[in-house]
Write a protein that holds these residues in place. Structure first.
Motif, PDB file in Angstrom:
ATOM      1  N   LEU A  39       5.962   8.742  -4.460  1.00 50.86           N
ATOM      2  CA  LEU A  39       6.822   8.156  -3.441  1.00 50.86           C
ATOM      3  C   LEU A  39       8.010   7.449  -4.091  1.00 50.86           C
ATOM      4  CD1 LEU A  39       4.165   6.584  -1.049  1.00 50.86           C
ATOM      5  CD2 LEU A  39       5.353   8.767  -0.806  1.00 50.86           C
ATOM      6  N   VAL A  40       9.104   7.366  -3.347  1.00 51.06           N
ATOM      7  CA  VAL A  40      10.305   6.686  -3.815  1.00 51.06           C
ATOM      8  C   VAL A  40       9.971   5.241  -4.192  1.00 51.06           C
ATOM      9  CG1 VAL A  40      12.566   5.830  -3.076  1.00 51.06           C
ATOM     10  CG2 VAL A  40      11.914   8.194  -2.602  1.00 51.06           C
ATOM     11  N   ALA A  41       9.130   4.571  -3.408  1.00 46.79           N
ATOM     12  CA  ALA A  41       8.751   3.184  -3.694  1.00 46.79           C
ATOM     13  C   ALA A  41       8.092   3.070  -5.069  1.00 46.79           C
ATOM     14  CB  ALA A  41       7.817   2.658  -2.613  1.00 46.79           C
ATOM     15  N   VAL A  43       8.626   5.070  -7.628  1.00 50.28           N
ATOM     16  CA  VAL A  43       9.662   5.318  -8.628  1.00 50.28           C
ATOM     17  C   VAL A  43      10.504   4.061  -8.831  1.00 50.28           C
ATOM     18  CG1 VAL A  43      11.711   6.693  -9.178  1.00 50.28           C
ATOM     19  CG2 VAL A  43       9.687   7.793  -8.210  1.00 50.28           C
ATOM     20  N   VAL A  44      10.829   3.357  -7.746  1.00 49.82           N
ATOM     21  CA  VAL A  44      11.568   2.091  -7.850  1.00 49.82           C
ATOM     22  C   VAL A  44      10.758   1.087  -8.657  1.00 49.82           C
ATOM     23  CG1 VAL A  44      12.473   0.122  -6.542  1.00 49.82           C
ATOM     24  CG2 VAL A  44      12.907   2.442  -5.741  1.00 49.82           C
ATOM     25  N   ASP A  45       9.471   1.005  -8.398  1.00 52.57           N
ATOM     26  CA  ASP A  45       8.590   0.087  -9.126  1.00 52.57           C
ATOM     27  C   ASP A  45       8.572   0.429 -10.617  1.00 52.57           C
ATOM     28  OD1 ASP A  45       6.621  -2.038  -9.293  1.00 52.57           O
ATOM     29  OD2 ASP A  45       5.112  -0.463  -9.555  1.00 52.57           O
ATOM     30  N   THR A  46       8.444   1.694 -10.940  1.00 49.81           N
ATOM     31  CA  THR A  46       8.441   2.129 -12.342  1.00 49.81           C
ATOM     32  C   THR A  46       9.775   1.813 -13.009  1.00 49.81           C
ATOM     33  OG1 THR A  46       6.891   3.903 -11.816  1.00 49.81           O
ATOM     34  CG2 THR A  46       8.116   4.109 -13.883  1.00 49.81           C
ATOM     35  N   ILE A  64      10.079  -4.629  -5.183  1.00 49.05           N
ATOM     36  CA  ILE A  64      10.642  -3.314  -4.852  1.00 49.05           C
ATOM     37  C   ILE A  64      11.304  -3.298  -3.486  1.00 49.05           C
ATOM     38  CG2 ILE A  64       9.024  -2.097  -6.339  1.00 49.05           C
ATOM     39  CD1 ILE A  64       7.526  -1.231  -3.814  1.00 49.05           C
ATOM     40  N   ASN A  65      10.962  -4.258  -2.618  1.00 58.60           N
ATOM     41  CA  ASN A  65      11.569  -4.306  -1.287  1.00 58.60           C
ATOM     42  C   ASN A  65      13.001  -4.811  -1.319  1.00 58.60           C
ATOM     43  OD1 ASN A  65       9.192  -3.411   0.036  1.00 58.60           O
ATOM     44  ND2 ASN A  65       8.336  -5.449  -0.235  1.00 58.60           N
ATOM     45  N   GLY A  66      13.460  -5.307  -2.450  1.00 55.43           N
ATOM     46  CA  GLY A  66      14.817  -5.818  -2.572  1.00 55.43           C
ATOM     47  C   GLY A  66      15.806  -4.800  -3.102  1.00 55.43           C
ATOM     48  N   PHE A  67      15.424  -3.508  -3.120  1.00 50.64           N
ATOM     49  CA  PHE A  67      16.285  -2.499  -3.725  1.00 50.64           C
ATOM     50  C   PHE A  67      16.362  -1.233  -2.882  1.00 50.64           C
ATOM     51  CE2 PHE A  67      14.848  -5.194  -7.104  1.00 50.64           C
ATOM     52  CZ  PHE A  67      15.995  -5.397  -7.844  1.00 50.64           C
ATOM     53  N   TRP A  82       9.109   5.999   1.654  1.00 53.28           N
ATOM     54  CA  TRP A  82       7.938   6.851   1.909  1.00 53.28           C
ATOM     55  C   TRP A  82       8.206   8.323   1.644  1.00 53.28           C
ATOM     56  CZ3 TRP A  82       4.557   3.441   1.558  1.00 53.28           C
ATOM     57  CH2 TRP A  82       4.735   2.179   2.097  1.00 53.28           C
ATOM     58  N   GLU A  83       9.424   8.684   1.229  1.00 55.95           N
ATOM     59  CA  GLU A  83       9.735  10.063   0.850  1.00 55.95           C
ATOM     60  C   GLU A  83       9.159  10.338  -0.537  1.00 55.95           C
ATOM     61  OE1 GLU A  83      13.821  11.650   1.518  1.00 55.95           O
ATOM     62  OE2 GLU A  83      14.236   9.579   2.075  1.00 55.95           O
ATOM     63  N   THR A  84       8.911  11.600  -0.814  1.00 59.81           N
ATOM     64  CA  THR A  84       8.526  11.955  -2.177  1.00 59.81           C
ATOM     65  C   THR A  84       9.786  12.163  -2.990  1.00 59.81           C
ATOM     66  OG1 THR A  84       8.383  14.308  -1.623  1.00 59.81           O
ATOM     67  CG2 THR A  84       6.343  13.014  -1.486  1.00 59.81           C
TER      68      THR A  84
END
Length: 135
Positions: A39-41, A43-46, A64-67, A82-84
């Motif tokens: 999920l995109v979330a 990837v942002v976390d990584t 991650i919610n700030g980006f 929630w997208e892949t």
């Protein structure tokens, strides 16, 4: 007697991708391998963890919610968390901080020139003109 031994490379389904995430205001992109089904979330976390581990500036934090994550070659709006990541068909992304909406004073909001639309392409020219005019 031979026993069947599955290959270790046959892990989770999907292909692995080398993605490049550029953080606005940072020196260069962060590159790492992800599964196209992630999920995109995630990837942002990584990306945030790799950014912090490398000691890059400016300090971003880990929420991650700030980006927003954008795929500039495909579309100009932010990707849904929630997208892949593989659904975009791209490997280069841009990570931007979400505009602050809570606790902002009217003076700060009018000085930034942003309306909070989430469109990074509209923000870049405005931010450059502010920097140029302040010299």
């Amino acid at each position: 007697m031979l026993l069947y031994k599955p290959k270790k490379s046959q892990g989770p389904k999907g292909n692995r991708l080398l993605v490049s995430v550029t953080v606005l205001g940072s020196a260069g992109p962060i590159r790492f391998v992800v599964n196209e089904e992630e999920l995109v979330a995630d990837v942002v976390d990584t990306a945030l963890k790799a950014y912090a581990r490398e000691g890059r500036r400016p300090v971003l934090g880990s929420d991650i919610n700030g980006f927003f994550l954008y795929c500039p070659s495909v579309r100009s709006d932010a990707l849904s968390p929630w997208e892949t990541i593989g659904s975009q068909g791209a490997r280069k992304f841009v990570l931007c901080k979400k505009p602050r909406t809570e606790g902002m004073e009217g003076d700060e909001r009018s000085g930034s020139g942003r309306k909070g639309t989430g469109n990074w392409k509209a923000w870049i020219p405005k931010s450059l003109s502010i920097k140029i005019s302040s010299h």
